[in-house]
Design an enzyme around this catalytic site. Structure first.
Site, PDB file in Angstrom:
ATOM      1  N   GLN A   1       1.059  -0.805  -0.406  1.00 12.87           N
ATOM      2  CA  GLN A   1       0.029  -0.169   0.150  1.00 12.87           C
ATOM      3  C   GLN A   1       0.481   1.338  -0.376  1.00 12.87           C
ATOM      4  O   GLN A   1       2.147   1.242   0.696  1.00 12.87           O
ATOM      5  CB  GLN A   1      -1.104  -0.293   1.074  1.00 12.87           C
ATOM      6  CG  GLN A   1      -2.365   0.625   1.333  1.00 12.87           C
ATOM      7  CD  GLN A   1      -3.588   0.402   2.136  1.00 12.87           C
ATOM      8  OE1 GLN A   1      -3.269  -0.230   2.579  1.00 12.87           O
ATOM      9  NE2 GLN A   1      -4.326   1.408   2.004  1.00 12.87           N
TER      10      GLN A   1
ATOM     11  N   SER B   1       4.191  -5.718   3.180  1.00  9.76           N
ATOM     12  CA  SER B   1       3.008  -6.377   3.615  1.00  9.76           C
ATOM     13  C   SER B   1       1.362  -7.050   2.697  1.00  9.76           C
ATOM     14  O   SER B   1       2.114  -7.578   2.050  1.00  9.76           O
ATOM     15  CB  SER B   1       2.439  -4.421   4.416  1.00  9.76           C
ATOM     16  OG  SER B   1       1.550  -4.213   5.317  1.00  9.76           O
ATOM     17  N   LEU B   2       1.127  -5.774   2.145  1.00 13.30           N
ATOM     18  CA  LEU B   2       0.395  -6.428   0.509  1.00 13.30           C
ATOM     19  C   LEU B   2       0.505  -7.130  -0.044  1.00 13.30           C
ATOM     20  O   LEU B   2       0.132  -8.119  -0.302  1.00 13.30           O
ATOM     21  CB  LEU B   2      -1.127  -5.078   0.613  1.00 13.30           C
ATOM     22  CG  LEU B   2      -1.974  -4.832  -0.252  1.00 13.30           C
ATOM     23  CD1 LEU B   2      -3.068  -6.155   0.450  1.00 13.30           C
ATOM     24  CD2 LEU B   2      -1.873  -4.386  -1.174  1.00 13.30           C
TER      25      LEU B   2
ATOM     26  N   ARG C   1      -9.100  -8.107   4.608  1.00 12.53           N
ATOM     27  CA  ARG C   1      -7.864  -7.595   5.681  1.00 12.53           C
ATOM     28  C   ARG C   1      -8.158  -5.981   5.756  1.00 12.53           C
ATOM     29  O   ARG C   1      -8.332  -5.250   6.935  1.00 12.53           O
ATOM     30  CB  ARG C   1      -6.700  -7.804   5.340  1.00 12.53           C
ATOM     31  CG  ARG C   1      -5.723  -7.382   5.855  1.00 12.53           C
ATOM     32  CD  ARG C   1      -4.546  -8.253   4.470  1.00 12.53           C
ATOM     33  NE  ARG C   1      -2.953  -7.575   5.195  1.00 12.53           N
ATOM     34  CZ  ARG C   1      -2.310  -6.376   4.908  1.00 12.53           C
ATOM     35  NH1 ARG C   1      -2.989  -6.366   4.379  1.00 12.53           N
ATOM     36  NH2 ARG C   1      -1.352  -6.588   5.670  1.00 12.53           N
TER      37      ARG C   1
ATOM     38  N   HIS D   1       0.302  -2.595  11.699  1.00  9.03           N
ATOM     39  CA  HIS D   1       1.612  -3.588  11.669  1.00  9.03           C
ATOM     40  C   HIS D   1       2.098  -2.842  13.137  1.00  9.03           C
ATOM     41  O   HIS D   1       3.513  -3.279  14.191  1.00  9.03           O
ATOM     42  CB  HIS D   1       2.226  -2.959  10.612  1.00  9.03           C
ATOM     43  CG  HIS D   1       2.339  -3.614   9.557  1.00  9.03           C
ATOM     44  ND1 HIS D   1       2.193  -4.993   8.785  1.00  9.03           N
ATOM     45  CD2 HIS D   1       2.244  -3.044   8.152  1.00  9.03           C
ATOM     46  CE1 HIS D   1       1.472  -5.542   8.079  1.00  9.03           C
ATOM     47  NE2 HIS D   1       1.825  -4.344   7.437  1.00  9.03           N
TER      48      HIS D   1
ATOM     49  N   GLN E   1       0.934 -11.161  10.615  1.00 14.35           N
ATOM     50  CA  GLN E   1       1.776 -10.086   9.609  1.00 14.35           C
ATOM     51  C   GLN E   1       1.200  -8.664   9.922  1.00 14.35           C
ATOM     52  O   GLN E   1       1.539  -7.624  10.089  1.00 14.35           O
ATOM     53  CB  GLN E   1       1.500 -10.121   8.326  1.00 14.35           C
ATOM     54  CG  GLN E   1       2.242  -9.293   7.781  1.00 14.35           C
ATOM     55  CD  GLN E   1       1.633  -8.746   6.352  1.00 14.35           C
ATOM     56  OE1 GLN E   1       0.804  -8.993   5.668  1.00 14.35           O
ATOM     57  NE2 GLN E   1       2.450  -9.100   4.829  1.00 14.35           N
TER      58      GLN E   1
END
Length: 304
Positions: free
Chosen positions: A11, A90-91, A115, A199, A248
């Site tokens: 992202q 991440s994503l 998510r 996060h 995560q």
């Protein structure tokens, strides 16, 4: 030995019209976006190609949009490159898992949309924040975060490259840490325009709900290892991948450590598949000896 590593951005890399030349040039890419529209039940491709930016930047749209264009670009490559390992920021890890055969594309779209929704609602607006700290050793930022907690949460969230760390947590605690980092010698310390403290431990409620949702979907053993954010280990087993996807959400993204590990394991080429070139810039700062390259347009794709 993992000579060729393929990585996918997360992202923040999105923009209206991203990868439109690839989508227009390759029928498989166009079909991938059409598939996404059908799975999600709305015209995601229209938001990707035409905006408006507010719609694309809404987390529950951003996440499936990035997975869709990244998988579309990988499919357009049609085996032109041989990957030995995959990873994502991440994503971007979801795109890696699709392209490595651990997740079905349709399932990944549903998972990342959910998510995004869960991460968005985990913390009320104005309660959480994120900030970028530049030009300070990671260890010193971590120490400052500990001192600034004062009963709240503030912690490292993204280890992006040496001297570039993003912190997240309760807004007041993050603001205290920003001031303390500036006073402690950071080149820059600034709040980021994001909607939540991603996060960080404040995302644990989202992780718990996501774990329940994830039980509805199959995860397979990938055809090649995926270096996952939460563990910073090369994963090849479905059960461990599933656990790391949950972990995560409320754990830091250790991108610096991941690229260092790839270099240690013999990586020579790092190919970033997706819009922009954020990871390519970070990768060059982390491991200058690697050949880091962004595949973000038809010209770049044709040169491979």
């Amino acid at each position: 030995m993992y000579k060729n590593a393929v990585v996918f951005p997360g992202q923040g890399s999105q923009s209206v019209g991203m990868l439109s030349d690839v989508i227009n040039e390759f029928s498989i890419a166009k079909e991938t976006l059409q598939q996404a529209n059908e799975v999600l039940g709305f015209a995601l491709s229209d938001i990707i190609l035409n905006g408006p930016a507010e719609s694309l930047n809404s987390t529950n749209n951003t996440q499936p949009a990035l997975v869709a264009v990244e998988v579309a670009t990988w499919r357009a490559l049609n085996g032109k490159i041989s990957a030995d390992v995959m990873a994502g920021h991440s994503l971007g890890e979801y795109s890696a898992l699709v392209c490595a055969g651990a997740l079905r594309f349709e399932d990944a779209l549903m998972l990342v949309r959910r998510r995004g929704e869960l991460m968005q609602k985990a913390v009320p607006d104005g309660v959480g924040a994120m900030a970028a700290i530049l030009g300070m050793a990671d260890e010193k930022v971590e120490e400052i975060c500990k001192l600034c907690e004062q009963g709240q949460v503030v912690q490292a969230a993204n280890y992006n490259s040496p001297g570039q760390l993003v912190i997240a947590g309760n807004k007041e605690a993050v603001e205290r840490a920003v001031v303390a980092c500036k006073e402690g010698g950071a080149k820059r310390a600034m709040l980021l325009p994001v909607s939540g403290p991603f996060h960080s431990a404040l995302m644990l409620p989202a992780a718990d709900e996501f774990a329940e949702y994830l039980t509805q979907f199959d995860v397979s053993d990938p055809i090649l290892p995926v270096l996952q954010n939460a563990s910073n280990t090369f994963e090849t087993e479905a059960q461990q991948i599933r656990q790391n996807l949950v972990k995560q959400i409320a754990s830091p993204v250790r991108w610096t450590q991941s690229v260092e590990l790839l270099a240690d394991k013999g990586a020579e080429n790092l190919l970033e598949i997706g819009p922009g070139k954020v990871l390519t810039g970070l990768n060059k700062r982390i491991a200058k000896q690697l050949n880091s390259q962004a595949v973000n347009c038809v010209d770049a794709l044709n040169q491979l």
